[in-house]
Design an enzyme around this catalytic site. Structure first.
Site, PDB file in Angstrom:
ATOM      1  N   GLU A   1     -23.199 -29.860  31.499  1.00  0.00           N
ATOM      2  CA  GLU A   1     -24.438 -30.711  32.028  1.00  0.00           C
ATOM      3  C   GLU A   1     -24.323 -30.775  33.484  1.00  0.00           C
ATOM      4  O   GLU A   1     -23.212 -31.018  33.800  1.00  0.00           O
ATOM      5  CB  GLU A   1     -24.115 -32.195  31.308  1.00  0.00           C
ATOM      6  CG  GLU A   1     -25.186 -33.027  31.669  1.00  0.00           C
ATOM      7  CD  GLU A   1     -25.179 -34.552  31.006  1.00  0.00           C
ATOM      8  OE1 GLU A   1     -25.821 -35.373  31.224  1.00  0.00           O
ATOM      9  OE2 GLU A   1     -24.084 -34.732  30.643  1.00  0.00           O
TER      10      GLU A   1
ATOM     11  N   THR B   1     -26.816 -31.627  37.281  1.00  0.00           N
ATOM     12  CA  THR B   1     -27.900 -32.657  37.682  1.00  0.00           C
ATOM     13  C   THR B   1     -29.297 -32.532  37.205  1.00  0.00           C
ATOM     14  O   THR B   1     -30.066 -33.518  37.087  1.00  0.00           O
ATOM     15  CB  THR B   1     -27.952 -32.627  39.406  1.00  0.00           C
ATOM     16  OG1 THR B   1     -26.594 -32.618  39.773  1.00  0.00           O
ATOM     17  CG2 THR B   1     -28.677 -33.726  39.947  1.00  0.00           C
ATOM     18  N   PHE B   2     -29.678 -31.234  36.904  1.00  0.00           N
ATOM     19  CA  PHE B   2     -31.239 -30.912  36.407  1.00  0.00           C
ATOM     20  C   PHE B   2     -31.255 -30.423  35.111  1.00  0.00           C
ATOM     21  O   PHE B   2     -32.407 -30.010  34.814  1.00  0.00           O
ATOM     22  CB  PHE B   2     -31.717 -29.973  37.491  1.00  0.00           C
ATOM     23  CG  PHE B   2     -31.515 -30.475  39.005  1.00  0.00           C
ATOM     24  CD1 PHE B   2     -32.397 -31.134  39.400  1.00  0.00           C
ATOM     25  CD2 PHE B   2     -30.554 -29.877  39.979  1.00  0.00           C
ATOM     26  CE1 PHE B   2     -32.590 -31.686  40.673  1.00  0.00           C
ATOM     27  CE2 PHE B   2     -30.567 -30.180  41.224  1.00  0.00           C
ATOM     28  CZ  PHE B   2     -31.352 -31.113  41.646  1.00  0.00           C
ATOM     29  N   SER B   3     -30.057 -30.317  34.506  1.00  0.00           N
ATOM     30  CA  SER B   3     -30.221 -29.539  33.149  1.00  0.00           C
ATOM     31  C   SER B   3     -29.222 -29.872  32.268  1.00  0.00           C
ATOM     32  O   SER B   3     -27.999 -30.599  32.624  1.00  0.00           O
ATOM     33  CB  SER B   3     -30.405 -28.186  33.094  1.00  0.00           C
ATOM     34  OG  SER B   3     -29.338 -27.412  33.897  1.00  0.00           O
TER      35      SER B   3
ATOM     36  N   ASP C   1     -26.192 -21.817  45.037  1.00  0.00           N
ATOM     37  CA  ASP C   1     -25.054 -22.841  44.377  1.00  0.00           C
ATOM     38  C   ASP C   1     -24.214 -22.012  43.747  1.00  0.00           C
ATOM     39  O   ASP C   1     -23.935 -22.130  42.466  1.00  0.00           O
ATOM     40  CB  ASP C   1     -26.110 -23.456  43.507  1.00  0.00           C
ATOM     41  CG  ASP C   1     -25.278 -24.622  42.843  1.00  0.00           C
ATOM     42  OD1 ASP C   1     -24.209 -25.358  43.635  1.00  0.00           O
ATOM     43  OD2 ASP C   1     -25.284 -25.388  41.879  1.00  0.00           O
TER      44      ASP C   1
ATOM     45  N   LYS D   1     -30.681 -24.142  27.491  1.00  0.00           N
ATOM     46  CA  LYS D   1     -30.641 -24.767  28.680  1.00  0.00           C
ATOM     47  C   LYS D   1     -31.845 -25.700  28.854  1.00  0.00           C
ATOM     48  O   LYS D   1     -33.059 -25.276  29.093  1.00  0.00           O
ATOM     49  CB  LYS D   1     -30.570 -23.978  30.266  1.00  0.00           C
ATOM     50  CG  LYS D   1     -30.593 -24.635  31.263  1.00  0.00           C
ATOM     51  CD  LYS D   1     -30.312 -23.654  32.341  1.00  0.00           C
ATOM     52  CE  LYS D   1     -30.302 -24.449  33.817  1.00  0.00           C
ATOM     53  NZ  LYS D   1     -30.157 -23.652  35.069  1.00  0.00           N
TER      54      LYS D   1
ATOM     55  N   VAL E   1     -26.863 -27.953  28.650  1.00  0.00           N
ATOM     56  CA  VAL E   1     -26.732 -26.813  27.923  1.00  0.00           C
ATOM     57  C   VAL E   1     -25.996 -27.030  26.632  1.00  0.00           C
ATOM     58  O   VAL E   1     -25.092 -27.856  26.458  1.00  0.00           O
ATOM     59  CB  VAL E   1     -26.056 -25.662  28.808  1.00  0.00           C
ATOM     60  CG1 VAL E   1     -25.924 -24.497  27.915  1.00  0.00           C
ATOM     61  CG2 VAL E   1     -26.495 -25.538  30.280  1.00  0.00           C
TER      62      VAL E   1
END
Length: 401
Positions: A42, A44-46, A154, A67, A48
């Site tokens: 897990e 910030t934006f997704s 990132d 995802k 899995v």
């Protein structure tokens, strides 16, 4: 198992079931195609999830990573990540994509799943040969990304999956990836001159307006200082009018704390693929020092302070000056030899493990060749213009031998 532990486990299991149920509800086609087992990650934006195809052979059970992007993700961001996976994925240790499903505001990327080890489980005992293979795979993936004129933005251990048993690698999560836009010095100077001219015009207009104001006449001395082209607040606990009228400088600062390059921390508008190379250097620094998280900075100022403790205040000031910035330190800090630092930290980690377990130390005494530290210094070059590229790094004696 105590009662609190049982309740905690039950709550976790219920949360997992709810997450899987919500995923199936958001995109109904998923429950027709996949057995969704549990959440494996897990961000910030997704989130899995691990899944297997319902129609697959009972003996194969190929695993997939689903995802699920949060509904508030900007469509351009989703499109950019999808394009990265389609164009670059499947080669040079970069994750591929098999399917993309969308239902209203919910989007799911279906990708191959690879079992991987945690960085904390292998960072302290990687041999020189294993570290070489790891960095070679990482830089190979980064080289491919940069060949498409893309910055990953990132890079960190949790986004570079490593299966230690099979020696397999996978670069994932292109959610923050951006097109590389390099500005030349002339354009930057032009922008700076235009902003300066704009500020002077605004100051002149403000002066004419204030001269017609009765209240301004009573405070003419203050107004004179405020309309002066020279900043009056430098090194003082206040902000003058001239500084307030300057346009706010904005620059991309995406990425994970601890892995941001100096030019990102200093908000330099011209950010290149070199920021990925710096992140690779931080990962290599963790390996050579046997430290899971090397920089623990909660904010950009602390991050600069941590970098300064290694490279020294003079070099950081030189770096800032080249980026059009100025940093003032309360005292001059000398730099530290990075090889000596890594050896000292690795020795400390071994002694701490020995004391904690009160037995034979399980962390081996590993020696890395001097070429490894030479590459590390090139990856962690404070100047992004002279920082080594992924292509050059792969030709370095440590990786090419």
């Amino acid at each position: 198992m105590e009662i609190d532990d049982i309740h905690r486990k039950d709550k976790t299991d219920n949360d997992e079931k709810d997450s899987c149920a919500n995923l199936k509800k958001s995109i109904p086609l998923l429950k027709e195609l996949f057995h969704i087992h549990y959440k494996v990650g897990e961000g910030t934006f997704s989130s899995v999830f691990l899944a297997t195809l319902k129609s697959s052979n009972k003996h194969s059970h190929k695993k997939f990573a689903l995802k699920h992007l949060i509904p508030t993700c900007h469509p351009e961001r989703i499109e950019r990540e999808l394009q990265c996976l389609q164009q670059m994925g499947g080669k040079d240790h970069i994750v591929s994509i098999d399917l993309c499903l969308r239902n209203h505001g919910s989007v799911v990327f279906v990708m191959p799943y690879m079992r991987h080890d945690k960085f904390s489980e292998y960072v302290k005992d990687m041999t020189a040969e294993e570290a070489k293979d790891y960095m070679k795979a990482l830089l190979t993936a980064v080289r491919r990304v940069h060949q498409f004129n893309i910055i990953h933005r990132d890079l960190k251990p949790s986004n570079f999956l490593y299966n230690r048993t099979n020696r397999k690698y996978l670069l994932v999560d292109f959610g923050l990836a951006q097109q590389c836009t390099e500005y030349n010095v002339k354009n930057l100077k032009k922008v700076t001159d235009e902003e300066k001219q704009k500020t002077e015009i605004q100051s002149m207009k403000r002066k004419r307006s204030n001269e017609n104001n009765l209240s301004f006449q009573l405070n003419s001395n203050t107004a004179k200082n405020n309309t002066d082209n020279k900043c009056n607040c430098f090194e003082k606990p206040k902000v003058c009018t001239l500084c307030l009228t300057k346009p706010q400088q904005t620059a991309p600062r995406a990425g994970t704390p601890g892995f941001r390059a100096p030019e990102v921390l200093l908000k330099h508008p011209s950010q290149t693929s070199a920021i990925d190379i710096w992140a690779c250097g931080v990962m290599m620094l963790c390996i050579l020092s046997g430290t899971q998280v090397f920089f623990r900075s909660p904010d950009d100022c602390t991050a600069l302070a941590e970098i300064t403790t290694i490279f020294g205040s003079h070099k950081v000031q030189q770096c800032a000056e080249k980026l059009g910035k100025k940093i003032i330190f309360s005292e001059n800090l000398p730099g530290i030899d990075i090889m000596s630092l890594c050896l000292k930290l690795r020795k400390r980690n071994r002694s701490m493990t020995h004391d904690r377990e009160n037995s034979i130390c399980k962390v081996p005494n590993i020696e890395y060749p001097k070429e490894a530290y030479q590459l590390l210094n090139k990856l962690l070059d404070l100047n992004y213009e002279t920082r080594i590229t992924a292509e050059q790094a792969l030709s370095h004696p440590f990786l090419s031998s």
